[in-house]
Design a protein around this motif. Structure first.
Motif, PDB file in Angstrom:
ATOM      1  N   ASP A  81       0.828  -1.206   0.000  1.00 52.85           N
ATOM      2  CA  ASP A  81       0.000   0.000   0.000  1.00 52.85           C
ATOM      3  C   ASP A  81       0.866   1.262   0.000  1.00 52.85           C
ATOM      4  N   SER A  82       1.972   1.208   0.726  1.00 50.96           N
ATOM      5  CA  SER A  82       2.899   2.353   0.747  1.00 50.96           C
ATOM      6  C   SER A  82       3.531   2.571  -0.624  1.00 50.96           C
ATOM      7  N   LEU A  83       3.892   1.473  -1.298  1.00 48.85           N
ATOM      8  CA  LEU A  83       4.433   1.593  -2.662  1.00 48.85           C
ATOM      9  C   LEU A  83       3.417   2.233  -3.593  1.00 48.85           C
ATOM     10  N   SER A  84       2.170   1.814  -3.479  1.00 52.67           N
ATOM     11  CA  SER A  84       1.117   2.386  -4.321  1.00 52.67           C
ATOM     12  C   SER A  84       0.899   3.858  -4.012  1.00 52.67           C
ATOM     13  N   LYS A  85       1.041   4.212  -2.745  1.00 50.14           N
ATOM     14  CA  LYS A  85       0.923   5.621  -2.357  1.00 50.14           C
ATOM     15  C   LYS A  85       2.018   6.445  -3.036  1.00 50.14           C
ATOM     16  N   TRP A  86       3.234   5.914  -3.036  1.00 52.18           N
ATOM     17  CA  TRP A  86       4.336   6.625  -3.687  1.00 52.18           C
ATOM     18  C   TRP A  86       4.165   6.671  -5.199  1.00 52.18           C
ATOM     19  N   ALA A  87       3.637   5.600  -5.779  1.00 51.72           N
ATOM     20  CA  ALA A  87       3.365   5.603  -7.218  1.00 51.72           C
ATOM     21  C   ALA A  87       2.319   6.661  -7.554  1.00 51.72           C
ATOM     22  N   GLY A  88       1.299   6.781  -6.705  1.00 50.40           N
ATOM     23  CA  GLY A  88       0.286   7.811  -6.903  1.00 50.40           C
ATOM     24  C   GLY A  88       0.876   9.204  -6.795  1.00 50.40           C
ATOM     25  N   ALA A  89       1.776   9.392  -5.846  1.00 46.44           N
ATOM     26  CA  ALA A  89       2.436  10.693  -5.691  1.00 46.44           C
ATOM     27  C   ALA A  89       3.295  11.013  -6.914  1.00 46.44           C
ATOM     28  N   LEU A  90       3.959   9.992  -7.439  1.00 42.84           N
ATOM     29  CA  LEU A  90       4.761  10.183  -8.657  1.00 42.84           C
ATOM     30  C   LEU A  90       3.864  10.544  -9.839  1.00 42.84           C
ATOM     31  N   GLY A  91       2.724   9.870  -9.937  1.00 40.74           N
ATOM     32  CA  GLY A  91       1.764  10.196 -10.992  1.00 40.74           C
ATOM     33  C   GLY A  91       1.225  11.609 -10.842  1.00 40.74           C
ATOM     34  N   ALA A  92       0.962  12.029  -9.609  1.00 45.25           N
ATOM     35  CA  ALA A  92       0.470  13.389  -9.356  1.00 45.25           C
ATOM     36  C   ALA A  92       1.532  14.430  -9.729  1.00 45.25           C
ATOM     37  N   ALA A  93       2.788  14.139  -9.398  1.00 43.80           N
ATOM     38  CA  ALA A  93       3.874  15.052  -9.764  1.00 43.80           C
ATOM     39  C   ALA A  93       4.004  15.139 -11.288  1.00 43.80           C
ATOM     40  N   ALA A  94       3.827  14.010 -11.958  1.00 43.38           N
ATOM     41  CA  ALA A  94       3.864  14.002 -13.425  1.00 43.38           C
ATOM     42  C   ALA A  94       2.709  14.821 -13.994  1.00 43.38           C
ATOM     43  N   ALA A  95       1.549  14.800 -13.325  1.00 40.96           N
ATOM     44  CA  ALA A  95       0.398  15.581 -13.786  1.00 40.96           C
ATOM     45  C   ALA A  95       0.678  17.081 -13.674  1.00 40.96           C
ATOM     46  N   VAL A  96       1.311  17.486 -12.582  1.00 39.97           N
ATOM     47  CA  VAL A  96       1.664  18.897 -12.407  1.00 39.97           C
ATOM     48  C   VAL A  96       2.690  19.305 -13.465  1.00 39.97           C
ATOM     49  N   ALA A  97       3.708  18.469 -13.656  1.00 44.46           N
ATOM     50  CA  ALA A  97       4.724  18.758 -14.668  1.00 44.46           C
ATOM     51  C   ALA A  97       4.091  18.821 -16.060  1.00 44.46           C
ATOM     52  N   LEU A  98       3.156  17.924 -16.320  1.00 41.57           N
ATOM     53  CA  LEU A  98       2.464  17.911 -17.609  1.00 41.57           C
ATOM     54  C   LEU A  98       1.690  19.202 -17.822  1.00 41.57           C
ATOM     55  N   ALA A  99       0.959  19.650 -16.814  1.00 36.93           N
ATOM     56  CA  ALA A  99       0.191  20.897 -16.938  1.00 36.93           C
ATOM     57  C   ALA A  99       1.118  22.084 -17.218  1.00 36.93           C
ATOM     58  N   LEU A 100       2.218  22.164 -16.482  1.00 36.18           N
ATOM     59  CA  LEU A 100       3.172  23.258 -16.702  1.00 36.18           C
ATOM     60  C   LEU A 100       3.802  23.182 -18.092  1.00 36.18           C
ATOM     61  N   LEU A 101       4.129  21.982 -18.508  1.00 37.50           N
ATOM     62  CA  LEU A 101       4.733  21.796 -19.830  1.00 37.50           C
ATOM     63  C   LEU A 101       3.761  22.178 -20.947  1.00 37.50           C
ATOM     64  N   ILE A 102       2.494  21.838 -20.789  1.00 34.85           N
ATOM     65  CA  ILE A 102       1.496  22.188 -21.803  1.00 34.85           C
ATOM     66  C   ILE A 102       1.336  23.704 -21.893  1.00 34.85           C
ATOM     67  N   VAL A 103       1.303  24.371 -20.748  1.00 40.19           N
ATOM     68  CA  VAL A 103       1.204  25.834 -20.753  1.00 40.19           C
ATOM     69  C   VAL A 103       2.419  26.438 -21.448  1.00 40.19           C
ATOM     70  N   TYR A 104       3.606  25.944 -21.109  1.00 42.03           N
ATOM     71  CA  TYR A 104       4.830  26.456 -21.735  1.00 42.03           C
ATOM     72  C   TYR A 104       4.829  26.189 -23.238  1.00 42.03           C
ATOM     73  N   ASP A 105       4.504  24.973 -23.621  1.00 44.86           N
ATOM     74  CA  ASP A 105       4.523  24.593 -25.037  1.00 44.86           C
ATOM     75  C   ASP A 105       3.511  25.408 -25.838  1.00 44.86           C
ATOM     76  N   ALA A 106       2.296  25.544 -25.298  1.00 43.29           N
ATOM     77  CA  ALA A 106       1.271  26.320 -25.997  1.00 43.29           C
ATOM     78  C   ALA A 106       1.671  27.791 -26.104  1.00 43.29           C
ATOM     79  N   SER A 107       2.254  28.328 -25.036  1.00 48.43           N
ATOM     80  CA  SER A 107       2.711  29.730 -25.066  1.00 48.43           C
ATOM     81  C   SER A 107       3.785  29.928 -26.118  1.00 48.43           C
TER      82      SER A 107
END
Length: 170
Positions: free
Chosen positions: A13-39
């Protein structure tokens, strides 16, 4: 024995929690990257194939690392109209059966083929076919293997917890 098995479930369960956190960090990075790329594309008329491919890779990470996290938190697809009416005992049996006969076999099949898929990409030094694209395609392909190994582990954890609810591990 019971304590060891529950500790194993807690570790997964702890591993899955960390995987979820990694996925969430990737989502934030993705949002920032899309804003930068579109700009860059619409304001400065400068585009990058590598950035667009990186967006897809980050999207893959969000989805793949979210699999085990979603299973852990019971946020996966299910026919809740029927499931909600079942007794806790029936729900536990359905949980065990679905993990042992559907989730784990399918995930192991994906891992089995994913290892060869990733290894072949690594050995061929696979890169993007597009000019200016990303290299090292094996990295994103290895996410498939890792994510489904985590899914198998989380399915085992869910099976352990369902057995515990049934009183089999008491």
């Amino acid at each position: 024995m019971r304590r060891t098995v529950l500790k194993f479930s807690w570790i997964i369960d702890s591993l899955s929690k960390w995987a979820g956190a990694l996925g969430a960090a990737a989502a934030v990075a993705l949002a920032l990257l899309i804003v930068y790329d579109a700009s860059m594309r619409y304001i400065f008329h400068e585009g990058s194939v590598a950035l667009q491919e990186l967006e897809w890779h980050l999207f893959d990470a969000v989805f793949l690392f979210g699999l085990s996290y979603a299973l852990k938190h019971d946020k996966h697809v299910r026919v809740d109209i029927l499931y909600a009416r079942f007794s806790p005992r029936t729900k536990a049996y359905i949980q065990i059966a679905s993990m042992l006969f559907f989730v784990i076999p399918l995930a192991l099949l994906i891992v089995w083929f994913g290892v060869d898929f990733t290894l072949q990409s690594y050995l061929q030094h696979e890169t993007s076919p597009d000019p200016g694209g990303l290299c090292c395609r094996y990295i994103v392909k290895s996410f498939i293997v890792l994510a489904f190994v985590l899914l198998v582990l989380q399915a085992l954890s869910e099976t352990i917890k369902a057995l515990y609810r049934l009183g089999e591990l008491r």
